[in-house]
Design a protein around this motif. Structure first.
Motif, PDB file in Angstrom:
ATOM      1  N   LEU A 299      -4.621   4.840  37.004  1.00  0.00           N
ATOM      2  CA  LEU A 299      -5.358   5.180  36.054  1.00  0.00           C
ATOM      3  C   LEU A 299      -4.391   6.065  35.178  1.00  0.00           C
ATOM      4  O   LEU A 299      -3.837   7.019  35.652  1.00  0.00           O
ATOM      5  CB  LEU A 299      -6.427   6.249  36.514  1.00  0.00           C
ATOM      6  N   SER A 335      -6.854   1.134  33.049  1.00  0.00           N
ATOM      7  CA  SER A 335      -7.883   1.832  33.920  1.00  0.00           C
ATOM      8  C   SER A 335      -8.361   0.893  34.833  1.00  0.00           C
ATOM      9  O   SER A 335      -8.245  -0.414  34.655  1.00  0.00           O
ATOM     10  CB  SER A 335      -9.226   2.069  33.109  1.00  0.00           C
ATOM     11  N   TYR A 337     -10.752  -1.062  37.873  1.00  0.00           N
ATOM     12  CA  TYR A 337     -12.224  -1.407  38.109  1.00  0.00           C
ATOM     13  C   TYR A 337     -12.715  -2.254  36.949  1.00  0.00           C
ATOM     14  O   TYR A 337     -13.897  -1.850  36.345  1.00  0.00           O
ATOM     15  CB  TYR A 337     -12.961  -0.228  38.464  1.00  0.00           C
ATOM     16  N   GLN A 339     -12.446  -2.632  33.578  1.00  0.00           N
ATOM     17  CA  GLN A 339     -13.033  -2.275  32.338  1.00  0.00           C
ATOM     18  C   GLN A 339     -12.064  -2.394  31.280  1.00  0.00           C
ATOM     19  O   GLN A 339     -12.212  -1.772  30.209  1.00  0.00           O
ATOM     20  CB  GLN A 339     -13.434  -0.676  32.494  1.00  0.00           C
ATOM     21  N   SER A 340     -10.732  -2.425  31.430  1.00  0.00           N
ATOM     22  CA  SER A 340      -9.622  -2.458  30.548  1.00  0.00           C
ATOM     23  C   SER A 340      -9.683  -3.231  29.252  1.00  0.00           C
ATOM     24  O   SER A 340      -9.475  -2.773  28.212  1.00  0.00           O
ATOM     25  CB  SER A 340      -8.436  -2.806  31.261  1.00  0.00           C
ATOM     26  N   VAL A 380     -12.506   7.118  30.044  1.00  0.00           N
ATOM     27  CA  VAL A 380     -12.432   6.299  31.222  1.00  0.00           C
ATOM     28  C   VAL A 380     -11.983   6.850  32.519  1.00  0.00           C
ATOM     29  O   VAL A 380     -12.195   6.531  33.510  1.00  0.00           O
ATOM     30  CB  VAL A 380     -11.169   5.048  30.663  1.00  0.00           C
ATOM     31  N   TYR A 381     -11.409   8.081  32.277  1.00  0.00           N
ATOM     32  CA  TYR A 381     -11.035   9.152  33.457  1.00  0.00           C
ATOM     33  C   TYR A 381     -12.325   9.097  33.990  1.00  0.00           C
ATOM     34  O   TYR A 381     -12.308   9.157  35.330  1.00  0.00           O
ATOM     35  CB  TYR A 381     -10.321  10.049  32.828  1.00  0.00           C
ATOM     36  N   SER A 384     -13.758   6.210  35.812  1.00  0.00           N
ATOM     37  CA  SER A 384     -12.989   5.829  37.115  1.00  0.00           C
ATOM     38  C   SER A 384     -13.082   6.605  38.107  1.00  0.00           C
ATOM     39  O   SER A 384     -13.105   6.271  39.495  1.00  0.00           O
ATOM     40  CB  SER A 384     -11.553   5.490  36.717  1.00  0.00           C
ATOM     41  N   LYS A 385     -13.133   8.093  37.881  1.00  0.00           N
ATOM     42  CA  LYS A 385     -13.000   9.153  39.142  1.00  0.00           C
ATOM     43  C   LYS A 385     -14.700   8.807  39.878  1.00  0.00           C
ATOM     44  O   LYS A 385     -14.623   9.285  40.806  1.00  0.00           O
ATOM     45  CB  LYS A 385     -12.905  10.304  38.329  1.00  0.00           C
ATOM     46  N   LYS A 388     -14.409   5.836  41.871  1.00  0.00           N
ATOM     47  CA  LYS A 388     -13.481   6.153  43.293  1.00  0.00           C
ATOM     48  C   LYS A 388     -14.346   6.998  44.237  1.00  0.00           C
ATOM     49  O   LYS A 388     -14.322   6.703  45.308  1.00  0.00           O
ATOM     50  CB  LYS A 388     -12.255   6.708  42.588  1.00  0.00           C
TER      51      LYS A 388
END
Ligand SMILES: Cc1cc2nc3c(=O)[nH]c(=O)nc-3n(C[C@H](O)[C@H](O)[C@H](O)COP(=O)(O)OP(=O)(O)OC[C@H]3O[C@@H](n4cnc5c(N)ncnc54)[C@H](O)[C@@H]3O)c2cc1C
Length: 410
Positions: A299, A335, A337, A339-340, A380-381, A384-385, A388
């Motif tokens: 990420l 990113s 998962y 989604q990029s 996106v952070y 993504s967190k 995870k």
């Protein structure tokens, strides 16, 4: 030539835009700029063919027509509302309404179902070539950073769409000697992305990740629920298995089920357990073999997404002090998962909307892009967190003490 930029400087009419990298994001951006008055586009690409066959799905927010539909995703929707103000979201929706109908039709189609990545690339590429009234100059070459700098003439814009190993990211921080100084990176984990075809319909849901892994203490295969589709009786299944850094190092970049069985039999057994559970439901068979790609799930973001710092650095003959440079797509933000591409498309739309505003001073254009991209990074952070964290919790389902250890409530 020493550059002395003024705050009111704007893009000239008839400006030339260099887009380096014709992956999905560079192609979409080119297609958006192509129909814009007073802009001529040069598109550079080093690959001769579009070969990446992985199935991808675009987020429905890309074709949203209201703030409500833009924020409909469970995790992402709330993050978006926390980060963006309503007028910013409205501006994005207004830009979508102005997208040429040929391009919008493609986006709508891709947001409905799955497509191979190379099919998306080819469709965009064909659309660009077919629009003969506004031809794009296409250059088949691997451009170096030095060449990119040397080709800049007054009034040119340079856009780096070269993907995760960005050509120019490391050059956007004046005085940086370390190529990574302009990158903030979080290694979330190492993973195998495993894909297989199953010769029956497989209705994957959120419970599959638990019930189909009950015999797997480790190496649980987490299916990407929203990316699993059945077409003509064949299901395309993709998911992730977490691995250690050491295992990552011991694997080739890409391999099949046979290699997995010989070299990592415990991982292969976990896959067998998962697949056996699918078979118990629908009595189908795997078609062909498993396909695996090992990837670090990173990420990351560019700390500077534009040449703004070069302009601010004062008089210098560096080409980035005068020519605006932008990073878009994976060259700006990465990113994991799945989604990029959608994120890259969203950022390409925003940049195209900025470049269309010919009276907007360049300094404001760079500032606005930086702020917007930072917000996209926060968005996106956060998602993504969350993903995870949910994955980490999932690994401990059935072990209350391990689960409680990971639950930091306050
Ligand atoms: C296994 C796997 C599965 C994935 N699945 C999904 C998914 O389901 N959904 C999703 O949204 N994303 C997915 N992704 C991520 C997605 O593929 C990338 O985010 C996307 O391709 C990024 O697009 P891009 O155009 O920014 O960069 P890229 O696709 O990397 O394109 C960059 C282009 O620039 C060209 N280039 C690079 N350097 C130069 C140079 N010096 N000169 C000229 N040309 C150059 C390259 O040849 C390439 O064509 C997946 C990634 C992996 C690895």
């Amino acid at each position: 030539m020493l550059h002395n930029s003024t705050t009111s400087e704007t893009l000239p009419s008839g400006c030339r835009v260099h887009v380096i990298g014709a992956g999905p994001v560079g192609l979409l951006l080119t297609a958006l700029l192509q129909s814009m008055e007073g802009v001529s586009v040069r598109l550079y690409e080093k690959r001769r063919e579009y070969k990446r066959a992985r199935m991808v799905r675009l987020a429905s927010y890309l074709v949203a027509d209201s703030v409500e539909s833009y924020c409909s995703d469970l995790i992402d929707g709330q993050n978006v509302q926390a980060v963006f103000d309503p007028p910013e979201l409205e501006e994005g929706l207004a830009f979508r309404r102005s997208i040429p109908s040929d391009l919008m039709a493609l986006l709508r189609e891709w947001a409905l179902g799955f497509r191979q990545l190379n099919a998306i690339e080819r469709s965009l590429s064909d659309l660009i070539n077919a629009r003969q009234s506004n031809p794009v100059e296409r250059i088949d070459a691997a451009v170096t950073a030095e060449e990119a700098m040397a080709m800049l003439q007054p009034g040119d814009v340079l856009i780096d769409c070269t993907g995760s190993k960005s050509l120019l990211r490391g050059h956007l921080k004046p005085g940086a000697v370390d190529g990574d100084a302009n990158t903030y990176n979080i290694r979330l984990e190492y993973a195998l992305v495993i894909t297989f075809l199953y010769g029956q319909a497989y209705k994957c849901n959120e419970y599959c990740k638990y019930y189909k892994n009950v015999e797997n203490a480790h190496y649980k295969f987490i299916p990407a629920v929203h990316r699993i589709c059945t077409d003509a009786g064949v299901s395309h299944v993709t998911g992730i298995v977490s691995i250690t850094a050491k295992e990552y190092e011991a694997m080739p970049p890409q391999f099949d089920g046979q290699w997995l069985r010989s070299n990592f039999p415990v991982v292969a057994q976990s896959m067998d357990h998962f697949i056996d559970k699918i078979k118990q439901e629908t009595h189908g068979e795997i078609i062909g073999d498993l396909e695996a790609i090992r990837i670090p799930l990173n990420l990351y973001r560019a700390r500077n997404m534009t040449s703004r710092q070069w302009r601010a650095a004062g008089p210098t003959d560096h080409p980035f002090a005068s020519a605006p440079v932008f990073l878009v797509g994976d060259s700006a933000i990465g990113s994991p998962y799945f989604q990029s591409i959608s994120l890259g498309f969203e950022c390409a739309m925003f940049l195209a909307g900025l470049l269309r505003q010919r009276n907007l001073p360049l300094r404001d254009m760079l500032d606005r892009y930086e702020v917007y991209m930072y917000k996209q990074w926060v968005r996106v952070y956060m998602s993504s967190k969350t993903i995870k964290h949910n994955k980490d919790l999932f690994e401990s389902v059935g072990d209350p003490m391990a689960l409680l250890d990971k639950l930091h409530i306050y």
